[in-house]
Design an enzyme around this catalytic site. Structure first.
Site, PDB file in Angstrom:
ATOM      1  N   CYS A 382      44.425 103.340  47.666  1.00 16.63           N
ATOM      2  CA  CYS A 382      45.869 103.154  47.752  1.00 16.63           C
ATOM      3  C   CYS A 382      46.532 104.426  48.309  1.00 16.63           C
ATOM      4  O   CYS A 382      46.388 104.723  49.485  1.00 16.63           O
ATOM      5  CB  CYS A 382      46.447 102.739  46.396  1.00 16.63           C
ATOM      6  SG  CYS A 382      48.090 101.978  46.501  1.00 16.63           S
ATOM      7  N   HIS A 516      43.122  97.979  45.304  1.00 20.52           N
ATOM      8  CA  HIS A 516      42.538  98.602  44.114  1.00 20.52           C
ATOM      9  C   HIS A 516      41.237  97.897  43.730  1.00 20.52           C
ATOM     10  O   HIS A 516      41.226  96.998  42.875  1.00 20.52           O
ATOM     11  CB  HIS A 516      43.530  98.550  42.950  1.00 20.52           C
ATOM     12  CG  HIS A 516      44.684  99.471  43.097  1.00 20.52           C
ATOM     13  ND1 HIS A 516      44.674 100.768  42.631  1.00 20.52           N
ATOM     14  CD2 HIS A 516      45.899  99.295  43.699  1.00 20.52           C
ATOM     15  CE1 HIS A 516      45.826 101.349  42.923  1.00 20.52           C
ATOM     16  NE2 HIS A 516      46.580 100.476  43.571  1.00 20.52           N
ATOM     17  N   GLU A 518      38.869  98.834  41.925  1.00 18.17           N
ATOM     18  CA  GLU A 518      38.454  99.062  40.539  1.00 18.17           C
ATOM     19  C   GLU A 518      38.859  97.905  39.632  1.00 18.17           C
ATOM     20  O   GLU A 518      38.240  97.696  38.570  1.00 18.17           O
ATOM     21  CB  GLU A 518      39.035 100.376  40.018  1.00 18.17           C
ATOM     22  CG  GLU A 518      40.539 100.421  39.802  1.00 18.17           C
ATOM     23  CD  GLU A 518      41.335 100.853  41.024  1.00 18.17           C
ATOM     24  OE1 GLU A 518      42.495 101.286  40.862  1.00 18.17           O
ATOM     25  OE2 GLU A 518      40.792 100.726  42.147  1.00 18.17           O
TER      26      GLU A 518
END
Length: 544
Positions: A382, A516, A518
């Site tokens: 990001c 993102h 994750e």
């Protein structure tokens, strides 16, 4: 009809209700049941989107664009079931919707009150979207006795009556503290906590007792006697060596067996826990070690990067490696006497995560430059990707004024406010004057990857979908200038307008992503980019 499990907490906060809910969901799922987990948050914010990471920790984003509590990350990582907008509600959202109904006249002139209007809205939330489920686990945030949580406890009381016996179970987490001066575990806080929630009309069926010392049988019997539960319902919960050992620990303590017993389910199959034992085997018996430097602005609070930390662990699991994380404050690299080399040279990989605001940005750019020039594996997420683009523009393309409009007006907006984009709901438009809450590019969006790119090789496909949370975007008009310096735009939105991924083909591993990743990583299904990043860092560790 789905059965409900209500998870509450007493004595103090941070007892691990989220991990309890996630672990119990995983154990029931391992027995073949279909499970969904929900979170009731008593605070008055509509969602955590505008809350400081120092107060709330990370904001977890679902596929359908909800900004939610980080506990939903635990739920997804442990069960693999993607959360929805309908899986997290706050007092603020409840009150906002009730006031909107009142203004429309939906209540036909009635006096709007906590009971029945607020409690009914909470019950509507709990009972929505549950078709095909065996169990719905509802975690109530905060601690019993808090003023904010009282409407939720009352709604639970009503639901237990509405649904009838055998359809609900109350699991209450408490603390059994060790008093070193006395050399004793004390059960009185648990007794007081159970008395508090029972006085509100909710008698716990199962007690999960957190303690840093083993809970002797005598103390279990004492708790059972004073808290009106059988001894088998007093489940000891010692601090775990790793969060992925918690499902195994709670099963050994009898948690899932006791919950099913209270429901009257006697013939449930034994849980299949092989994947959890495999995860713990990989964590305990690793082949290599690697050190990753995370250069961020919220590093004093690890919960601000909770999913990121877990995704790095998952990358280690994929490579049977132990990942050591060094949390490095980006502001330290902005001082005149900052020794960037001394801090970053021991790292086998450098990760610059997302964030908001100008503070620490120059330090992040310095970390990107170090990774690029030294050939250290780099992962930008990001804002980390945006800083990588600004670094290339300044230090390679000769655009000295390169910056982002997030930090103020600039003559060279390499990164700028995204004002239009296509979503599943149609064209979305934003401006600088738009409210901050809930107005970013949120949720899952598709991207197209270049066929010969490193990211396509990592994913094993050229069509991906990832979760986003941002309102600024790399300016595609700078693409040619950056690609001439070796920073290739290897992933774009399907319409070719929004850069999603940049990479350096001439670098051992240098990837920046606007989304993102994750948020979609699981211990039993590590995200390919984190697995690849840790793999590259392992290669780096063998060179030094």
């Amino acid at each position: 009809m789905a059965r409900f499990i209500f998870v509450t907490g007493g004595v103090v906060s941070s007892l691990g209700k989220g991990l309890l809910s996630a672990s119990l969901g995983a154990l029931l799922q391992a027995r073949g049941f279909k499970v969904r987990i929900r979170k009731f948050d008593p605070y008055l914010n509509v969602d955590p989107g505008t809350m400081s990471p120092y107060q709330h920790g990370e904001v977890y984003v679902t596929d359908d664009g909800a900004e939610t509590d980080l506990d939903l990350g635990h739920y997804e990582r442990f069960t693999g079931v993607s959360a929805h907008q309908s899986d997290n509600v706050t007092s603020g959202r409840i009150y906002r919707d009730i006031i909107a109904r009142e203004r429309r006249g939906d209540y036909l002139g009635a006096t709007v009150q906590v009971i029945p209007h607020v409690t009914n809205a909470i019950k509507e939330f709990a009972l929505s979207d549950i078709d095909g489920l065996d169990f719905v686990i509802c975690e109530v945030g905060g601690t019993v006795g808090d003023i904010e949580s009282l409407p939720f406890i009352e709604a639970i009381r009503q639901l237990r009556n509405d649904l009838g016996r055998g359809q609900t179970v109350s699991v209450h987490t408490t603390l059994v503290p060790w008093i070193a001066a006395a050399g004793e575990l004390k059960t009185k806080p648990t007794q007081h906590s159970v008395r508090e929630i029972a006085s509100l009309g909710v008698q716990p069926d199962v007690l999960l007792c957190r303690s840093e010392k083993p809970l002797p049988e005598a103390e279990r019997q004492k708790i059972a006697q004073f808290c009106n539960v059988p001894v088998s319902a007093v489940i000891p919960a010692l601090d775990a060596r790793n969060i992925y050992d918690v499902p195994l620990q709670y099963h050994a303590g009898g948690l899932d067996d006791e919950v099913l017993r209270v429901f009257g389910i006697e013939d449930a199959p034994a849980p299949e826990l092989d994947r959890w034992t495999e995860i713990m085997d990989r964590i305990d018996h690793y082949d290599s070690e690697v050190t990753i430097g995370v250069v961020g602005k919220y590093v004093v609070l690890p919960d601000a990067y909770k999913s990121l930390r877990e995704a790095l662990v998952h990358g280690g699991i994929a490579n049977r490696a132990k990942v050591h994380i060094q949390w490095l404050d980006a502001e330290l690299f902005e001082n005149d006497d900052a020794d960037v080399v001394a801090e970053l040279e021991p790292m086998h990989g450098i990760l610059v995560p997302g964030g908001f605001g100008e503070r620490g940005s120059e330090g992040k750019i310095a970390a990107v430059k170090f990774a690029r020039e030294r050939g250290i594996p780099f992962f930008g997420i990001c804002l980390g990707m945006q800083m990588a683009c600004i670094e290339a523009a300044r230090n390679q393309a000769g655009i000295a004024a390169a910056s982002t409009t997030e930090f103020g007006e600039t003559a060279e907006p390499v990164v700028g406010l995204i004002t239009e984009w296509m979503s599943p709901e149609g064209l979305q438009k934003r401006s600088a004057d738009t409210d901050l809450g809930g107005t970013m590019r949120l949720g899952s969006y598709d991207a197209k990857l270049s066929h010969n790119s490193k990211v396509a090789a990592e994913y094993g496909t050229t069509d991906i979908s990832e979760r986003h949370r941002h309102r600024y975007e790399v300016n595609v008009h700078y693409r040619d200038a950056l690609e001439q310096q070796g920073l290739i735009f290897s992933g774009m939105s399907p319409d070719g307008e929004l850069p999603e991924i940049v990479e350096r083909p001439d670098h051992p591993w240098f990837i920046g992503v606007q989304f993102h990743p994750e948020l979609k990583s699981r211990p039993f299904d590590p995200h390919p980019l984190f697995a690849g990043f840790i793999g590259a860092a392992l290669q780096q560790s063998r060179l030094v």
